[in-house]
Scaffold this motif. Structure first.
Motif, PDB file in Angstrom:
ATOM      1  N   ARG A 101      -1.323  10.607  -1.619  1.00  0.00           N
ATOM      2  CA  ARG A 101      -2.027  11.682  -0.921  1.00  0.00           C
ATOM      3  C   ARG A 101      -3.537  11.432  -0.997  1.00  0.00           C
ATOM      4  O   ARG A 101      -4.073  11.097  -2.050  1.00  0.00           O
ATOM      5  CB  ARG A 101      -1.682  13.031  -1.543  1.00  0.00           C
ATOM      6  N   SER A 102      -4.212  11.597   0.140  1.00  0.00           N
ATOM      7  CA  SER A 102      -5.652  11.365   0.190  1.00  0.00           C
ATOM      8  C   SER A 102      -6.404  12.684   0.213  1.00  0.00           C
ATOM      9  O   SER A 102      -5.847  13.742   0.577  1.00  0.00           O
ATOM     10  CB  SER A 102      -6.015  10.554   1.438  1.00  0.00           C
ATOM     11  N   GLU A 138       4.709   0.866   4.277  1.00  0.00           N
ATOM     12  CA  GLU A 138       3.991   0.704   3.014  1.00  0.00           C
ATOM     13  C   GLU A 138       3.750  -0.751   2.632  1.00  0.00           C
ATOM     14  O   GLU A 138       3.384  -1.035   1.497  1.00  0.00           O
ATOM     15  CB  GLU A 138       4.751   1.409   1.882  1.00  0.00           C
ATOM     16  N   ASN A 185       1.149   6.509   6.840  1.00  0.00           N
ATOM     17  CA  ASN A 185       0.256   7.374   7.608  1.00  0.00           C
ATOM     18  C   ASN A 185       0.396   6.959   9.069  1.00  0.00           C
ATOM     19  O   ASN A 185      -0.204   5.973   9.497  1.00  0.00           O
ATOM     20  CB  ASN A 185      -1.191   7.232   7.151  1.00  0.00           C
ATOM     21  N   THR A 242       2.352  12.214   7.596  1.00  0.00           N
ATOM     22  CA  THR A 242       2.632  11.609   6.300  1.00  0.00           C
ATOM     23  C   THR A 242       3.889  12.240   5.707  1.00  0.00           C
ATOM     24  O   THR A 242       4.397  13.237   6.243  1.00  0.00           O
ATOM     25  CB  THR A 242       1.458  11.829   5.320  1.00  0.00           C
ATOM     26  N   GLU A 301     -10.084   1.138   2.582  1.00  0.00           N
ATOM     27  CA  GLU A 301      -8.944   1.930   2.126  1.00  0.00           C
ATOM     28  C   GLU A 301      -7.775   1.677   3.081  1.00  0.00           C
ATOM     29  O   GLU A 301      -7.946   1.724   4.301  1.00  0.00           O
ATOM     30  CB  GLU A 301      -9.283   3.422   2.111  1.00  0.00           C
ATOM     31  N   TYR A 312       2.428   4.925  -0.381  1.00  0.00           N
ATOM     32  CA  TYR A 312       1.844   6.206   0.017  1.00  0.00           C
ATOM     33  C   TYR A 312       1.242   6.924  -1.179  1.00  0.00           C
ATOM     34  O   TYR A 312       1.834   6.998  -2.260  1.00  0.00           O
ATOM     35  CB  TYR A 312       2.908   7.099   0.661  1.00  0.00           C
ATOM     36  N   LEU A 367     -11.134   2.288   7.244  1.00  0.00           N
ATOM     37  CA  LEU A 367      -9.895   2.966   6.868  1.00  0.00           C
ATOM     38  C   LEU A 367      -8.755   2.409   7.715  1.00  0.00           C
ATOM     39  O   LEU A 367      -8.821   2.454   8.949  1.00  0.00           O
ATOM     40  CB  LEU A 367     -10.021   4.474   7.092  1.00  0.00           C
ATOM     41  N   ARG A 379      -3.993   3.105   3.867  1.00  0.00           N
ATOM     42  CA  ARG A 379      -3.071   4.204   3.605  1.00  0.00           C
ATOM     43  C   ARG A 379      -1.711   3.908   4.214  1.00  0.00           C
ATOM     44  O   ARG A 379      -1.565   3.816   5.430  1.00  0.00           O
ATOM     45  CB  ARG A 379      -3.620   5.510   4.195  1.00  0.00           C
ATOM     46  N   LEU A 425      -4.751   2.678   8.673  1.00  0.00           N
ATOM     47  CA  LEU A 425      -3.565   3.527   8.643  1.00  0.00           C
ATOM     48  C   LEU A 425      -2.368   2.720   9.102  1.00  0.00           C
ATOM     49  O   LEU A 425      -2.415   2.054  10.136  1.00  0.00           O
ATOM     50  CB  LEU A 425      -3.736   4.732   9.576  1.00  0.00           C
ATOM     51  N   TYR A 442       0.855  -1.195   0.000  1.00  0.00           N
ATOM     52  CA  TYR A 442       0.000   0.000   0.000  1.00  0.00           C
ATOM     53  C   TYR A 442       0.887   1.240   0.000  1.00  0.00           C
ATOM     54  O   TYR A 442       1.044   1.923   1.014  1.00  0.00           O
ATOM     55  CB  TYR A 442      -0.969   0.008   1.191  1.00  0.00           C
TER      56      TYR A 442
END
Length: 531
Positions: free
Chosen positions: A20-21, A64, A156, A174, A151, A18, A58, A153, A60, A16
């Motif tokens: 930008r969200s 990665e 994060n 981030t 999702e 990085y 979500l 991320r 976090l 996953y």
């Protein structure tokens, strides 16, 4: 100022990366129903469960993907059943090394052997050996293939948590800098050193055992059978005890017991690791060291797993020694228990339903800690008398069956039965103990597949050899002519039975026959109401 993000360790798979969200550019913190901190096996399992129910999840994570090193390798039958329901089980079974037999040795002599799944009629085996690297990859493969609101991320990192009236505020760092989000519920799946637990000032109490073990994952061609082999006082003198397990791709997991007062830096030197492996395998065996680490047994847990709108799961909530494969397996069962309850509360069920997560999974953690502590005390006797007892049991067990159950080289993971849970309904059937209220449903052949395939994550009424009461909105399954395995596991000597099954495939209640009002009353209890 918060520290910048750095990679903690090399990645095996960048699952996953990085990106930008939209939340980072929002004028105010965006609210999410459930935020999960930690993208390991537990966090991903919970996200999969929630997402498939339609609840946005979500995740976090401060890196990665999954890091190098196999770490957890033994995944139990119940974990595989959960992963099958969530869509990742087939890949895991295809890749994993299936095993169910083990042997226990003392010196060169076999003391006894065991079979963890001697009965037929199950889709999943007792265990597979599969690197955690691949376990997490197959979870992400399943998430990527789902049409579900999940999702993940990467990079994060949660730096602060503030409990507000009706939500939780998170400060997230981030590579592009900080931002804030809100969560109706926050679930900490961030490991044994849980930063979230520290942020909230919560304790983690228990016992650290005075011994060290060396893990050496070795790549080699070997003709050992696909079994769990454990040695007490091994003849090759590489440690006070040793364990051997086969993994996929020609990798073998070896554990050596080193003792307490060791020089870790010295023991982790390649030449010293190789000296131990050479003593075990023979100096003429060719191999490569794939991954090595030293660990210390710990059996600890939080006092409570729920703190308002923040809940803890997996190693963040409880930690056990690796012998017995109770860590990742119990964590996945945490996620299995919590997912449907979070979804139900967000859909309008009483918030108190989440208290049962704490009740049931603390019970499970205590059971795991008890078994893990007993195993560790047997493996590493700390007094002269306890060592005399341990060795006497080993002496007796070779020729005396009564002594074999006392040998504990790591009682292997089994799912917990939630006896005494506030969600349990009546037991009005003189049926098999293994399917009493609170128990996980055992699988069995059904039609062209298996029973657990039709217990698909919702409340279900299962009627066997009798008529199913019609209850609006409840999945109803009637089995007039059960297979022999299904009848043995659910009927026993009864002619017929009606079961109410939870979304996590644990039994709520059972009857010889039932009316719709019986089902409704049990359902009310199981969703946090009162009878």
């Amino acid at each position: 100022m918060n520290a910048p993000l750095i990679d903690r360790y090399p990645l095996a798979f960048k699952l996953y990366p990085y990106a930008r969200s939209a939340d980072q550019d929002a004028p105010r913190p965006v609210r999410h129903p459930v935020v999960i901190v930690g993208g390991g096996p537990i966090g991903l399992a919970l996200a999969m469960d929630l997402g498939q129910r339609g609840t946005p999840a979500l995740v976090l994570d401060d890196h990665e993907g999954v890091g190098q090193g196999s770490r957890a390798i033994c995944f139990a039958k119940r974990t595989l059943e959960i992963m099958h329901r969530l869509g990742a089980g087939a890949q895991m079974l295809d890749k994993g090394v299936v095993w169910q037999k083990g042997r226990v040795f003392r010196d060169k002599d076999e003391v006894f052997n065991f079979d963890l799944l001697p009965e037929e009629g199950h889709r999943c085996p007792a265990f597979i050996n599969l690197s955690q690297i691949h376990f997490e990859k197959y979870q992400m493969d399943a998430i990527d293939g789902l049409d579900a609101p999940i999702e993940v991320r990467g990079k994060n990192r949660v730096d602060a948590v503030t409990e507000k009236d009706g939500y939780v505020l998170l400060d997230v760092m981030t590579p592009d800098g900080p931002y804030q989000i809100e969560a109706d519920y926050l679930v900490a799946c961030d490991g044994a050193r849980s930063p979230l637990r520290d942020m909230l000032g919560l304790g983690f109490e228990g016992r650290v055992f005075e011994d060290n073990f060396l893990i050496a994952d070795v790549k080699m061609a070997a003709d050992f059978p696909t079994e769990r082999w454990f040695w007490f006082e091994p003849w090759f003198k590489s440690g006070d005890s040793a364990l051997l397990h086969k993994q996929p791709d020609g990798i073998w997991r070896i554990d050596f017991q080193l003792g307490w007062n060791i020089d870790r830096e010295k023991e982790m030197k390649e030449e010293n690791i190789r000296a131990r492996v050479d003593q075990m395998l023979g100096a003429d065996v060719e191999y490569e060291l794939d991954w090595c680490s030293i660990y210390t047994f710990q059996c600890r847990r939080m006092e409570r797993f729920r703190h308002g709108r923040v809940l803890f799961a997996g190693d963040a909530a409880h930690q056990v020694s690796p012998f017995g494969a109770r860590g990742a397996n119990s964590g996945v069962q945490d996620a299995d228990n919590l997912g449907w309850k979070l979804h139900a509360v967000l859909q309008g069920a009483p918030d108190a339903l989440l208290d049962s997560y704490d009740t049931e999974r603390v019970l499970a953690a205590d059971e795991n800690i008890l078994n893990s502590t007993r195993a560790t005390d047997f493996l590493t006797p700390k007094t002269a008398n306890s060592k005399i007892f341990r060795n006497a049991v080993l002496d007796l067990a070779k020729d005396n069956a009564f002594a074999r159950p006392m040998i504990n080289s790591g009682r292997l993971s089994v799912p917990s039965v939630y006896d005494g849970s506030p969600l349990n309904g009546v037991d009005a059937l003189d049926g098999p103990p293994r399917t009493r209220p609170g128990a996980p449903c055992p699988d069995a052949p059904f039609g062209d597949g298996y029973l657990l395939d039709v217990l698909d994550g919702e409340f279900s009424v299962l009627a066997i050899g009798t008529d199913a009461p019609e209850v609006p909105g409840i999945n109803s399954i009637t089995i007039p002519d059960p297979s022999a395995e299904l009848a043995e596991r659910y009927l026993g000597d009864a002619d017929g039975a009606v079961y109410l099954i939870r979304p996590d495939q644990h039994v709520v209640a059972r009857w010889a026959s039932a009316a719709p009002l019986d089902i409704q009353a049990a359902l009310n209890i199981a969703t946090g109401g009162a009878a």
